[in-house]
Design a protein around this motif. Structure first.
Motif, PDB file in Angstrom:
ATOM      1  N   THR A   1       0.846  -1.145  -0.057  1.00 18.33           N
ATOM      2  CA  THR A   1      -0.046   0.105   0.055  1.00 18.33           C
ATOM      3  C   THR A   1       0.816   1.168  -0.030  1.00 18.33           C
ATOM      4  OG1 THR A   1      -1.671  -1.232   1.193  1.00 18.33           O
ATOM      5  CG2 THR A   1      -1.964   1.154   1.164  1.00 18.33           C
ATOM      6  N   PRO A   2       0.641   2.147  -0.803  1.00 25.15           N
ATOM      7  CA  PRO A   2       1.376   3.396  -1.017  1.00 25.15           C
ATOM      8  C   PRO A   2       1.088   4.276   0.130  1.00 25.15           C
ATOM      9  CG  PRO A   2       0.585   3.015  -3.246  1.00 25.15           C
ATOM     10  CD  PRO A   2       0.008   1.943  -2.142  1.00 25.15           C
ATOM     11  N   LEU A   3       2.070   4.468   0.944  1.00 25.56           N
ATOM     12  CA  LEU A   3       1.530   5.332   2.286  1.00 25.56           C
ATOM     13  C   LEU A   3       2.100   6.871   2.413  1.00 25.56           C
ATOM     14  CD1 LEU A   3       0.880   2.477   4.734  1.00 25.56           C
ATOM     15  CD2 LEU A   3      -0.761   3.981   3.941  1.00 25.56           C
ATOM     16  N   THR A   4       3.383   6.922   1.905  1.00 29.69           N
ATOM     17  CA  THR A   4       4.302   7.851   2.261  1.00 29.69           C
ATOM     18  C   THR A   4       3.510   9.466   1.979  1.00 29.69           C
ATOM     19  OG1 THR A   4       6.327   6.678   1.628  1.00 29.69           O
ATOM     20  CG2 THR A   4       6.245   9.251   1.732  1.00 29.69           C
ATOM     21  N   GLU A   5       2.998   9.355   0.526  1.00 30.68           N
ATOM     22  CA  GLU A   5       2.331  10.754   0.332  1.00 30.68           C
ATOM     23  C   GLU A   5       0.851  10.861   0.974  1.00 30.68           C
ATOM     24  OE1 GLU A   5       3.499   8.542  -2.164  1.00 30.68           O
ATOM     25  OE2 GLU A   5       5.354   9.784  -2.879  1.00 30.68           O
ATOM     26  N   ARG A   6       0.356   9.905   1.210  1.00 31.36           N
ATOM     27  CA  ARG A   6      -1.118   9.780   1.811  1.00 31.36           C
ATOM     28  C   ARG A   6      -0.928  10.341   3.287  1.00 31.36           C
ATOM     29  NH1 ARG A   6      -2.712   4.076  -0.966  1.00 31.36           N
ATOM     30  NH2 ARG A   6      -3.971   5.032  -2.994  1.00 31.36           N
ATOM     31  N   LEU A   7       0.035   9.861   4.051  1.00 29.15           N
ATOM     32  CA  LEU A   7       0.445  10.259   5.305  1.00 29.15           C
ATOM     33  C   LEU A   7       0.640  11.728   5.366  1.00 29.15           C
ATOM     34  CD1 LEU A   7       2.315   7.182   7.006  1.00 29.15           C
ATOM     35  CD2 LEU A   7       0.227   8.261   7.685  1.00 29.15           C
ATOM     36  N   ALA A   8       1.670  12.071   4.359  1.00 27.21           N
ATOM     37  CA  ALA A   8       1.920  13.482   4.533  1.00 27.21           C
ATOM     38  C   ALA A   8       0.856  14.405   4.167  1.00 27.21           C
ATOM     39  CB  ALA A   8       3.067  13.683   3.490  1.00 27.21           C
ATOM     40  N   LEU A   9      -0.172  13.805   3.314  1.00 29.49           N
ATOM     41  CA  LEU A   9      -1.363  14.577   2.965  1.00 29.49           C
ATOM     42  C   LEU A   9      -2.109  14.736   4.318  1.00 29.49           C
ATOM     43  CD1 LEU A   9      -3.563  16.176   1.116  1.00 29.49           C
ATOM     44  CD2 LEU A   9      -4.424  13.584   0.803  1.00 29.49           C
ATOM     45  N   ALA A  10      -2.332  13.600   5.228  1.00 32.44           N
ATOM     46  CA  ALA A  10      -3.059  13.494   6.307  1.00 32.44           C
ATOM     47  C   ALA A  10      -2.735  14.380   7.310  1.00 32.44           C
ATOM     48  CB  ALA A  10      -3.448  12.078   6.774  1.00 32.44           C
ATOM     49  N   ALA A  11      -1.504  14.699   7.404  1.00 34.02           N
ATOM     50  CA  ALA A  11      -0.741  15.222   8.509  1.00 34.02           C
ATOM     51  C   ALA A  11      -0.979  16.750   8.215  1.00 34.02           C
ATOM     52  CB  ALA A  11       0.800  15.085   8.547  1.00 34.02           C
ATOM     53  N   ASP A  12      -1.026  17.153   7.204  1.00 32.75           N
ATOM     54  CA  ASP A  12      -1.394  18.519   6.878  1.00 32.75           C
ATOM     55  C   ASP A  12      -2.977  19.022   6.601  1.00 32.75           C
ATOM     56  OD1 ASP A  12       1.341  19.003   7.113  1.00 32.75           O
ATOM     57  OD2 ASP A  12       2.109  18.762   5.116  1.00 32.75           O
ATOM     58  N   HIS A  13      -3.506  18.130   5.987  1.00 32.93           N
ATOM     59  CA  HIS A  13      -4.839  18.762   5.346  1.00 32.93           C
ATOM     60  C   HIS A  13      -5.937  18.736   6.579  1.00 32.93           C
ATOM     61  CE1 HIS A  13      -8.489  19.062   2.999  1.00 32.93           C
ATOM     62  NE2 HIS A  13      -7.710  19.130   1.837  1.00 32.93           N
ATOM     63  N   PRO A  14      -6.748  19.700   6.747  1.00 34.74           N
ATOM     64  CA  PRO A  14      -7.520  19.790   8.191  1.00 34.74           C
ATOM     65  C   PRO A  14      -8.810  19.138   7.684  1.00 34.74           C
ATOM     66  CG  PRO A  14      -7.830  21.774   6.407  1.00 34.74           C
ATOM     67  CD  PRO A  14      -6.615  21.091   5.984  1.00 34.74           C
ATOM     68  N   ALA A  15      -9.037  18.302   6.635  1.00 32.59           N
ATOM     69  CA  ALA A  15     -10.060  17.280   6.667  1.00 32.59           C
ATOM     70  C   ALA A  15      -9.848  16.028   7.193  1.00 32.59           C
ATOM     71  CB  ALA A  15     -10.582  17.185   5.097  1.00 32.59           C
ATOM     72  N   PHE A  16      -8.613  15.645   7.477  1.00 26.44           N
ATOM     73  CA  PHE A  16      -8.332  14.113   8.074  1.00 26.44           C
ATOM     74  C   PHE A  16      -7.787  14.319   9.465  1.00 26.44           C
ATOM     75  CE2 PHE A  16      -7.565  13.795   3.568  1.00 26.44           C
ATOM     76  CZ  PHE A  16      -8.051  12.641   3.327  1.00 26.44           C
ATOM     77  N   VAL A  17      -8.272  13.456  10.391  1.00 25.41           N
ATOM     78  CA  VAL A  17      -7.488  13.210  11.445  1.00 25.41           C
ATOM     79  C   VAL A  17      -5.999  13.125  11.260  1.00 25.41           C
ATOM     80  CG1 VAL A  17      -7.448  11.795  13.510  1.00 25.41           C
ATOM     81  CG2 VAL A  17      -9.710  12.030  12.670  1.00 25.41           C
ATOM     82  N   PRO A  18      -5.102  13.773  12.070  1.00 26.10           N
ATOM     83  CA  PRO A  18      -3.655  13.839  11.614  1.00 26.10           C
ATOM     84  C   PRO A  18      -3.139  12.525  12.395  1.00 26.10           C
ATOM     85  CG  PRO A  18      -4.014  15.303  13.174  1.00 26.10           C
ATOM     86  CD  PRO A  18      -5.455  14.856  12.943  1.00 26.10           C
ATOM     87  N   PRO A  19      -2.225  11.945  11.602  1.00 30.36           N
ATOM     88  CA  PRO A  19      -1.649  10.394  11.884  1.00 30.36           C
ATOM     89  C   PRO A  19      -0.598  11.180  13.121  1.00 30.36           C
ATOM     90  CG  PRO A  19      -0.434  11.284  10.069  1.00 30.36           C
ATOM     91  CD  PRO A  19      -1.634  12.220  10.106  1.00 30.36           C
ATOM     92  N   LEU A  20      -0.114   9.924  13.983  1.00 29.73           N
ATOM     93  CA  LEU A  20       0.790  10.483  15.053  1.00 29.73           C
ATOM     94  C   LEU A  20       2.308  10.468  14.490  1.00 29.73           C
ATOM     95  CD1 LEU A  20      -0.682   8.173  17.998  1.00 29.73           C
ATOM     96  CD2 LEU A  20      -0.664  10.731  17.626  1.00 29.73           C
ATOM     97  N   ARG A  21       2.582   9.822  13.363  1.00 33.49           N
ATOM     98  CA  ARG A  21       3.819   9.893  12.690  1.00 33.49           C
ATOM     99  C   ARG A  21       3.434  10.131  11.217  1.00 33.49           C
ATOM    100  NH1 ARG A  21       8.620   7.248  13.876  1.00 33.49           N
ATOM    101  NH2 ARG A  21       8.664   6.808  11.673  1.00 33.49           N
ATOM    102  N   SER A  22       4.128  11.010  10.498  1.00 32.88           N
ATOM    103  CA  SER A  22       3.859  11.432   9.231  1.00 32.88           C
ATOM    104  C   SER A  22       4.646  10.404   8.330  1.00 32.88           C
ATOM    105  CB  SER A  22       4.269  12.880   9.021  1.00 32.88           C
ATOM    106  OG  SER A  22       5.527  13.116   9.266  1.00 32.88           O
ATOM    107  N   THR A  23       5.327   9.334   8.986  1.00 34.88           N
ATOM    108  CA  THR A  23       6.110   8.444   7.953  1.00 34.88           C
ATOM    109  C   THR A  23       5.818   7.100   8.360  1.00 34.88           C
ATOM    110  OG1 THR A  23       7.938   8.621   9.390  1.00 34.88           O
ATOM    111  CG2 THR A  23       8.012  10.001   7.061  1.00 34.88           C
TER     112      THR A  23
END
Length: 248
Positions: free
Chosen positions: A32-54
């Protein structure tokens, strides 16, 4: 007392989730490609942010992500925040799409479901897969697997959770589940109308501002009904019957 995950709960997508105190640990499908998706979730106000961005990697080589434990909407509740959800999706769909995101995950989801479908629904799955492959889509930012269970309550209200299928494509796919359930008679008219009207009022680009939205929603809605019917194991009679009508 151990603070590690005590058990893993499998999801329909093949991922696994465990809770360790205030942390949700998610073990994703291999590849599952996650690097760009995590970076997006960390910055976008529509998502619950992850505890780690990687992402991390477990002993089996599977990618792992860490999230705050938040209250998740129960689809069985009597009242649902259709208006808030519609505005949230419109906000996401109107956002600039960051570079590097893959396509949304509906094609892969439909292919997985086709392999699990009962024999009577396989021709329908094949037809929908062919139509999806021929579909020309824009490259907007979409959640890729939206339904009411993908809402988590953050400090400022409802936000999106589950980034596994976030990507580029037609935002109509994020309206597929409520559209399909409404067409199958499982979502009341008032709820569907409130959702669609709020999405349009917020400038959501998935459907025309006025007029019949169904030419845009038809294929995504049909795919959503098939997926839900197969995941129900054939126990959701209204969904299975809707699939039979589509297969005729």
């Amino acid at each position: 007392m151990s603070t590690g995950p005590s058990f893993w709960r499998g999801t329909e997508s093949g991922a696994e989730i465990a809770v360790a105190g205030s942390v949700v640990v998610k073990r994703h499908r291999p590849g599952t490609p996650l690097t760009e998706r995590l970076a997006l979730a960390a910055d976008h106000p529509a998502f619950v942010p992850p505890l780690r961005s990687t992402p991390l990697t477990d002993a089996d080589g599977r990618p792992v992500t860490l999230w705050p434990r938040v209250p998740v909407l129960d689809p069985n509740d009597a009242e649902h925040p259709w208006v808030e959800a519609a505005r949230l999706l419109a906000r996401l769909h109107l956002s600039p799409a960051p570079a590097g995101l893959p396509r949304h995950g509906w094609a892969q989801r439909l292919a997985r479901v086709r392999n699990r479908a009962p024999a009577e629904l396989v021709p329908l799955a094949d037809r929908l897969l062919a139509q999806l492959a021929a579909r020309a889509e824009p490259a907007r930012l979409v959640h890729g697997d939206w339904h009411l269970g993908q809402l988590g309550h953050w400090t400022d209200g409802w936000r999106l959770i589950d980034i596994d299928d976030v990507g580029l494509g037609d935002p109509a796919w994020d309206l597929a589940r409520p559209a399909g359930f409404w067409a199958a008679g499982l979502l009341p008219d008032d709820d569907w109308d409130a959702f669609l009207d709020a999405y349009r009022a917020a400038g959501g680009p998935a459907v025309p501002r006025h007029g019949d939205p169904w030419p845009v929603l038809d294929l995504p809605a049909r795919c959503a009904v098939l997926v839900a019917a197969v995941h129900s194991g054939g126990t959701a009679d209204a969904l299975v019957e809707a699939c039979r009508r589509m297969a005729q």
